[in-house]
Write a protein that holds these residues in place. Structure first.
Motif, short mmCIF file in Angstrom:
data_model
loop_
_atom_site.label_atom_id
_atom_site.label_comp_id
_atom_site.label_asym_id
_atom_site.label_seq_id
_atom_site.Cartn_x
_atom_site.Cartn_y
_atom_site.Cartn_z
N ASP A 143 87.86 107.62 25.66
CA ASP A 143 87.51 108.95 25.16
C ASP A 143 88.66 109.36 24.24
OD1 ASP A 143 85.17 109.17 26.64
OD2 ASP A 143 86.24 109.97 28.38
N MET A 144 88.35 109.59 22.96
CA MET A 144 89.36 109.92 21.97
C MET A 144 89.42 111.43 21.76
SD MET A 144 90.79 107.10 21.07
CE MET A 144 90.47 105.32 21.15
N TYR A 145 90.62 111.98 21.87
CA TYR A 145 90.83 113.41 21.70
C TYR A 145 91.72 113.66 20.49
CZ TYR A 145 88.87 113.88 26.37
OH TYR A 145 88.03 113.85 27.45
N LEU A 146 91.20 114.41 19.53
CA LEU A 146 91.92 114.73 18.32
C LEU A 146 92.83 115.93 18.55
CD1 LEU A 146 92.08 114.12 15.17
CD2 LEU A 146 90.46 116.01 14.94
N ILE A 147 94.13 115.75 18.30
CA ILE A 147 95.06 116.88 18.41
C ILE A 147 94.95 117.75 17.16
CG2 ILE A 147 97.50 117.55 18.48
CD1 ILE A 147 97.97 115.03 20.18
N ASP A 148 95.10 117.15 16.00
CA ASP A 148 94.87 117.85 14.75
C ASP A 148 94.77 116.86 13.60
OD1 ASP A 148 97.52 117.15 14.34
OD2 ASP A 148 98.29 119.19 14.35
N THR A 149 94.20 117.35 12.51
CA THR A 149 94.09 116.57 11.29
C THR A 149 94.19 117.53 10.11
OG1 THR A 149 92.73 114.95 10.07
CG2 THR A 149 91.56 116.67 11.25
N LYS A 150 94.89 117.11 9.06
CA LYS A 150 95.05 117.94 7.88
C LYS A 150 94.98 117.08 6.64
CE LYS A 150 97.75 121.60 10.07
NZ LYS A 150 99.04 122.32 10.11
N ILE A 191 91.88 108.14 26.11
CA ILE A 191 91.94 107.99 27.57
C ILE A 191 90.88 106.98 28.04
CG2 ILE A 191 91.67 109.17 29.80
CD1 ILE A 191 94.10 110.14 28.34
N ASP A 192 91.33 105.94 28.74
CA ASP A 192 90.44 104.95 29.34
C ASP A 192 90.51 105.10 30.86
OD1 ASP A 192 89.06 102.77 30.28
OD2 ASP A 192 90.34 101.27 29.37
N THR A 193 89.56 105.83 31.41
CA THR A 193 89.59 106.14 32.85
C THR A 193 89.45 104.90 33.72
OG1 THR A 193 88.64 108.32 32.37
CG2 THR A 193 88.54 107.55 34.66
N GLN A 217 92.83 102.93 33.41
CA GLN A 217 94.05 103.75 33.41
C GLN A 217 94.90 103.47 32.17
OE1 GLN A 217 95.89 103.02 37.23
NE2 GLN A 217 94.31 104.14 38.31
N GLY A 218 94.23 103.41 31.04
CA GLY A 218 94.92 103.18 29.78
C GLY A 218 94.99 104.44 28.94
N VAL A 219 96.04 104.54 28.14
CA VAL A 219 96.23 105.69 27.25
C VAL A 219 96.67 105.16 25.88
CG1 VAL A 219 97.36 107.91 26.89
CG2 VAL A 219 96.98 107.07 29.23
N ILE A 220 96.07 105.69 24.83
CA ILE A 220 96.47 105.38 23.46
C ILE A 220 96.99 106.65 22.81
CG2 ILE A 220 95.63 104.84 21.13
CD1 ILE A 220 93.69 102.87 22.33
N TYR A 221 98.12 106.53 22.12
CA TYR A 221 98.65 107.61 21.31
C TYR A 221 98.58 107.14 19.86
CZ TYR A 221 100.57 109.08 25.80
OH TYR A 221 100.72 109.46 27.11
N TRP A 222 98.06 107.99 18.97
CA TRP A 222 97.92 107.55 17.59
C TRP A 222 98.36 108.61 16.59
CZ3 TRP A 222 93.02 109.72 18.98
CH2 TRP A 222 92.46 110.56 18.04
#
Length: 203
Positions: free
Chosen positions: A152-159, A189-191, A194-199
């Motif tokens: 599940d990809m969560y966008l913090i912000d984009t400009k 988030i990969d439930t 238990q994986g996490v990606i930061y991009w």
């Protein structure tokens, strides 16, 4: 500002190494040195969502492409994938899901994954993301992950705009009007695993 970040990374490396077994220290130090060197090339405000503390064996993959590549028409990325223990993963996952301002990108039909260069010029309100498979799957050819399905990809912000130190950037007419250059950043988030990606991607 950058000196403070460097000091923070050095403290991070020292703390991680202090908690490791002697035979693990050289390997972990090399990994953390690479991580610190990769992140320091980016503006501090764009990487402040990346983690600064790790347990042994957490880091699965990382990739850094410097912002200077954008001048030539490429994409700059900072990517980190970790796999962590249940209690820490639950804290990260709950923290991400609790932030109401984050956008779950799977709900959007306007996703553009770079470095795709097909004609995306008619898309409105785009969410531009890195092609994780293009980066992470190439690290280990034996492992192929469907990131769109697993995470599940969560966008913090984009400009939109120029987020490099270069005044003239190569044009990208295949992207929507006004979005030829810009950045986006977020957390995946990969439930199940238990994986996490930061991009972070700058284009």
């Amino acid at each position: 500002m950058y000196r403070n970040i460097i000091k923070l990374f050095l403290l991070l490396i020292a703390a991680c190494l202090a908690s490791c077994q002697p035979r693990e220290k050289p390997k972990l130090k090399k990994i953390l040195d690479h991580y610190a060197t990769g992140l320091i090339a980016f503006d501090a405000d764009l990487i402040n969502h990346f983690p600064f503390e790790f347990e042994s064996g957490e880091i699965q993959d990382m990739s850094f492409v410097l912002p200077s590549i954008v001048k030539k028409g490429g994409c700059s990325v900072a990517l980190l994938r970790i796999k962590t223990k249940s209690d820490k993963f639950n804290r990260i996952s709950k923290g991400v899901r609790a932030k109401s301002d984050l956008i779950k990108t799977s709900k959007s039909g306007n996703i553009i994954t770079l470095p795709d260069s097909s004609d995306n010029s008619r898309i409105t309100s785009p969410i531009i993301m890195p092609d994780f498979s293009d980066v992470f799957d190439s690290v280990d050819d034996d492992i192929s992950i469907d990131f769109k399905k697993c995470y599940d990809m969560y966008l913090i912000d984009t400009k939109k705009g120029n987020y490099t130190s270069h005044k003239r950037l190569k044009k990208k007419p295949y992207l929507p009007d006004g979005w030829e250059h810009g950045y986006s950043r977020g957390i995946g988030i990969d439930t199940d695993n238990q994986g996490v990606i930061y991009w972070l991607i700058i284009w």
